[in-house]
Enzyme design. Structure first.
Site, PDB file in Angstrom:
ATOM      1  N   CYS A 113      14.349   7.405   5.338  1.00  0.00           N
ATOM      2  CA  CYS A 113      13.438   8.424   5.888  1.00  0.00           C
ATOM      3  C   CYS A 113      13.436   8.431   7.416  1.00  0.00           C
ATOM      4  O   CYS A 113      12.915   9.363   8.022  1.00  0.00           O
ATOM      5  CB  CYS A 113      12.022   8.217   5.361  1.00  0.00           C
ATOM      6  SG  CYS A 113      11.951   8.168   3.581  1.00  0.00           S
ATOM      7  N   HIS A 253       7.187  11.586  10.129  1.00  0.00           N
ATOM      8  CA  HIS A 253       7.762  11.669   8.778  1.00  0.00           C
ATOM      9  C   HIS A 253       6.627  11.984   7.812  1.00  0.00           C
ATOM     10  O   HIS A 253       5.544  11.392   7.887  1.00  0.00           O
ATOM     11  CB  HIS A 253       8.437  10.345   8.437  1.00  0.00           C
ATOM     12  CG  HIS A 253       8.823  10.237   7.003  1.00  0.00           C
ATOM     13  ND1 HIS A 253       9.500  11.245   6.345  1.00  0.00           N
ATOM     14  CD2 HIS A 253       8.613   9.244   6.081  1.00  0.00           C
ATOM     15  CE1 HIS A 253       9.685  10.875   5.095  1.00  0.00           C
ATOM     16  NE2 HIS A 253       9.161   9.683   4.905  1.00  0.00           N
ATOM     17  N   ASN A 283       7.533  14.348   0.178  1.00  0.00           N
ATOM     18  CA  ASN A 283       8.346  13.511   1.070  1.00  0.00           C
ATOM     19  C   ASN A 283       9.816  13.886   0.869  1.00  0.00           C
ATOM     20  O   ASN A 283      10.379  13.624  -0.188  1.00  0.00           O
ATOM     21  CB  ASN A 283       8.077  12.036   0.713  1.00  0.00           C
ATOM     22  CG  ASN A 283       8.893  11.060   1.537  1.00  0.00           C
ATOM     23  OD1 ASN A 283       9.865  11.436   2.203  1.00  0.00           O
ATOM     24  ND2 ASN A 283       8.509   9.795   1.478  1.00  0.00           N
TER      25      ASN A 283
HETATM   26  O1  UT7 Z   1       9.097   7.624   3.019  1.00  0.00           O
HETATM   27  C1  UT7 Z   1       8.620   6.321   2.946  1.00  0.00           C
HETATM   28  C2  UT7 Z   1       8.484   5.980   1.535  1.00  0.00           C
HETATM   29  N1  UT7 Z   1       7.277   5.892   0.872  1.00  0.00           N
HETATM   30  C3  UT7 Z   1       6.016   5.926   1.287  1.00  0.00           C
HETATM   31  O2  UT7 Z   1       5.676   6.168   2.401  1.00  0.00           O
HETATM   32  C4  UT7 Z   1       4.982   5.619   0.270  1.00  0.00           C
HETATM   33  C5  UT7 Z   1       3.949   4.628   0.763  1.00  0.00           C
HETATM   34  N2  UT7 Z   1       2.948   4.333  -0.268  1.00  0.00           N
HETATM   35  C6  UT7 Z   1       2.078   5.275  -0.700  1.00  0.00           C
HETATM   36  O3  UT7 Z   1       2.082   6.393  -0.249  1.00  0.00           O
HETATM   37  C7  UT7 Z   1       1.061   4.851  -1.743  1.00  0.00           C
HETATM   38  O4  UT7 Z   1       1.089   3.439  -1.888  1.00  0.00           O
HETATM   39  C8  UT7 Z   1       1.285   5.524  -3.137  1.00  0.00           C
HETATM   40  C9  UT7 Z   1       0.957   7.001  -3.051  1.00  0.00           C
HETATM   41  C10 UT7 Z   1       2.723   5.327  -3.572  1.00  0.00           C
HETATM   42  C11 UT7 Z   1       0.369   4.904  -4.172  1.00  0.00           C
HETATM   43  O5  UT7 Z   1      -0.998   5.017  -3.747  1.00  0.00           O
HETATM   44  P1  UT7 Z   1      -1.950   3.729  -3.832  1.00  0.00           P
HETATM   45  O6  UT7 Z   1      -3.282   4.171  -3.387  1.00  0.00           O
HETATM   46  O7  UT7 Z   1      -1.275   2.639  -3.034  1.00  0.00           O
HETATM   47  O8  UT7 Z   1      -1.988   3.441  -5.365  1.00  0.00           O
HETATM   48  P2  UT7 Z   1      -1.528   2.121  -6.149  1.00  0.00           P
HETATM   49  O9  UT7 Z   1      -0.040   1.982  -6.116  1.00  0.00           O
HETATM   50  O10 UT7 Z   1      -2.342   0.988  -5.639  1.00  0.00           O
HETATM   51  O11 UT7 Z   1      -1.956   2.474  -7.627  1.00  0.00           O
HETATM   52  C12 UT7 Z   1      -3.329   2.647  -7.965  1.00  0.00           C
HETATM   53  C13 UT7 Z   1      -3.408   3.022  -9.426  1.00  0.00           C
HETATM   54  C14 UT7 Z   1      -2.566   2.122 -10.316  1.00  0.00           C
HETATM   55  O12 UT7 Z   1      -3.284   1.911 -11.513  1.00  0.00           O
HETATM   56  P3  UT7 Z   1      -4.077   0.548 -11.750  1.00  0.00           P
HETATM   57  O13 UT7 Z   1      -3.051  -0.541 -11.662  1.00  0.00           O
HETATM   58  O14 UT7 Z   1      -5.090   0.477 -10.655  1.00  0.00           O
HETATM   59  O15 UT7 Z   1      -4.664   0.737 -13.100  1.00  0.00           O
HETATM   60  C15 UT7 Z   1      -1.337   2.951 -10.622  1.00  0.00           C
HETATM   61  O16 UT7 Z   1      -0.748   2.646 -11.854  1.00  0.00           O
HETATM   62  O17 UT7 Z   1      -2.889   4.352  -9.612  1.00  0.00           O
HETATM   63  C16 UT7 Z   1      -1.927   4.359 -10.653  1.00  0.00           C
HETATM   64  N3  UT7 Z   1      -0.949   5.375 -10.406  1.00  0.00           N
HETATM   65  C17 UT7 Z   1      -1.130   6.659 -10.799  1.00  0.00           C
HETATM   66  N4  UT7 Z   1      -2.108   7.259 -11.484  1.00  0.00           N
HETATM   67  C18 UT7 Z   1      -1.989   8.597 -11.702  1.00  0.00           C
HETATM   68  C19 UT7 Z   1       0.212   5.289  -9.739  1.00  0.00           C
HETATM   69  N5  UT7 Z   1       0.812   6.492  -9.690  1.00  0.00           N
HETATM   70  C20 UT7 Z   1       0.004   7.355 -10.339  1.00  0.00           C
HETATM   71  C21 UT7 Z   1       0.069   8.739 -10.622  1.00  0.00           C
HETATM   72  N6  UT7 Z   1      -0.937   9.305 -11.302  1.00  0.00           N
HETATM   73  N7  UT7 Z   1       1.116   9.503 -10.209  1.00  0.00           N
END
Ligand code: UT7
Length: 326
Positions: A113, A253, A283
């Site tokens: 990215c 980004h 993204n």
């Molecule tokens: O270009 C550079 C590359 N990437 C990035 O910049 C991404 C950086 N990271 C992020 O943007 C965030 O960490 C995410 C958007 C990927 C995830 O958000 P988060 O607030 O960090 O959520 P999490 O990974 O801590 O997940 C929270 C909960 C989990 O459930 P449990 O374990 O709490 O029961 C996940 O399983 O949300 C769940 N979850 C979802 N639920 C509904 C993960 N993806 C989804 C989804 N829909 N699509």
């Protein structure tokens, strides 16, 4: 010759027509519009049926309609992508063929990215040597082919698109790329992965299961993203004796609105200073900054002389920033 640097002459972009909304994704995986929008700021993304080089070519064609340039006079084509059509030929050589830039040197680079930031820094550096007078720098991705559409952790985040800029040598210190900053953190390479074909020993049958799709430690990348944006901006400000108030607009980004909000909070500035369009495109990795830059350019909000910072972060891990006088 060494007092020469480059200025951004114009920008172009292309996004595919097909829109995949959060409502569409609700029908594919266990997710909701509410979760996706509140956690990321993304509403919809574009999905391509064209190859990455074709998306890049369409962005370049948009750019070429805006600049008065004979393709035979283009010196460099730098194509930034993690989703190339082939190992070889490169996407840049395919673009070169289609626009008839027969005198150009064309190559691809991969910094995930941060690809467009690295590509623009590289092209600017080559122009500073005096050997090249201009360059087209492209960021283009078809990430939809690198996504496991059953994995809700990743499939809601990414989209396809392309952007391109034309830069040329100038000795006018009142315009162009003023300073750049780039870094890589290879020891954190496991945080964001999209694998290629593994090495196979022809004597031994390869039984390794290959997972070719994007895998990511979201929380780890989130923390890195916020700190790298802040570091990259503060470094340019300090080295150029500027205050954040001197900057008209920051083009980051486009990964997650919460990353941008957290960075704005640490920098003690309004989130409004950051241009965002991730709600429309998700993204798009190396394409996100040139697409955003084209939208900023077309909005007319940045006037000649305004200071703009481009800032990127991504797999590798990689990050960096560019200070531009519009
Ligand atoms: O270009 C550079 C590359 N990437 C990035 O910049 C991404 C950086 N990271 C992020 O943007 C965030 O960490 C995410 C958007 C990927 C995830 O958000 P988060 O607030 O960090 O959520 P999490 O990974 O801590 O997940 C929270 C909960 C989990 O459930 P449990 O374990 O709490 O029961 C996940 O399983 O949300 C769940 N979850 C979802 N639920 C509904 C993960 N993806 C989804 C989804 N829909 N699509």
């Amino acid at each position: 010759m060494f007092n020469v640097h480059s200025r951004i002459v114009d920008t172009g972009m292309y996004v595919p027509d097909k829109i995949l909304t959060n409502d569409d994704l609700e029908k594919m995986v266990d997710t909701s519009d509410e979760w996706i929008y509140s956690r990321t700021g993304i509403k919809e993304r574009r999905i391509s049926s064209f190859a990455t080089s074709v998306l890049g070519l369409k962005a370049v064609n948009d750019l070429l309609t805006k600049i008065d340039k004979n393709p035979l006079d283009i010196d460099l084509i730098v194509f930034c992508t993690i989703s190339p059509d082939n190992n070889t030929p490169s996407c840049s050589c395919l673009v070169q063929k289609h626009i008839g830039a027969k005198n150009a040197t064309a190559f691809d680079i991969n910094a995930a990215c941060t690809g467009f930031i690295y590509g623009l820094v590289l092209a600017d550096s080559l122009i500073k040597t005096g050997k090249y007078k201009n360059a087209i720098v492209i960021g283009s991705e078809v990430l939809s082919k690198l996504i496991n559409w059953k994995d809700r952790n990743t499939c809601v985040l990414f989209g396809d698109g392309a952007g391109a800029v034309f830069i040329e040598a100038t000795s006018d210190i009142n315009t162009g790329i003023i300073d750049t900053y780039t870094r890589s953190i290879g020891e954190k390479s496991d945080s964001l992965i999209s694998r290629s074909i593994p090495v196979s020993n022809f004597m031994v049958e390869n039984t390794e299961e290959i997972y070719p799709y994007i895998e990511m430690d979201g929380r780890e990348v989130f923390k890195f993203a916020v700190s790298s944006i802040v570091e990259s901006i503060e470094k340019l400000l300090k080295d150029n004796k500027l205050s954040i108030n001197d900057i008209k607009c920051i083009v980051p980004h486009q990964a997650n609105i919460r990353i941008i909000e957290a960075a704005a909070q640490k920098l003690k500035i309004s989130v409004e200073k950051f241009f965002t369009n991730l709600h429309k495109y998700g993204n798009t990795s190396a394409a996100s900054i040139p697409i955003a830059l084209d939208e900023v350019n077309r909005s007319g909000n940045c006037k000649k002389g305004d200071l703009v910072i481009l800032v990127g972060f991504g797999g590798g891990l990689t990050y960096g920033s560019i200070l531009v006088r519009w």
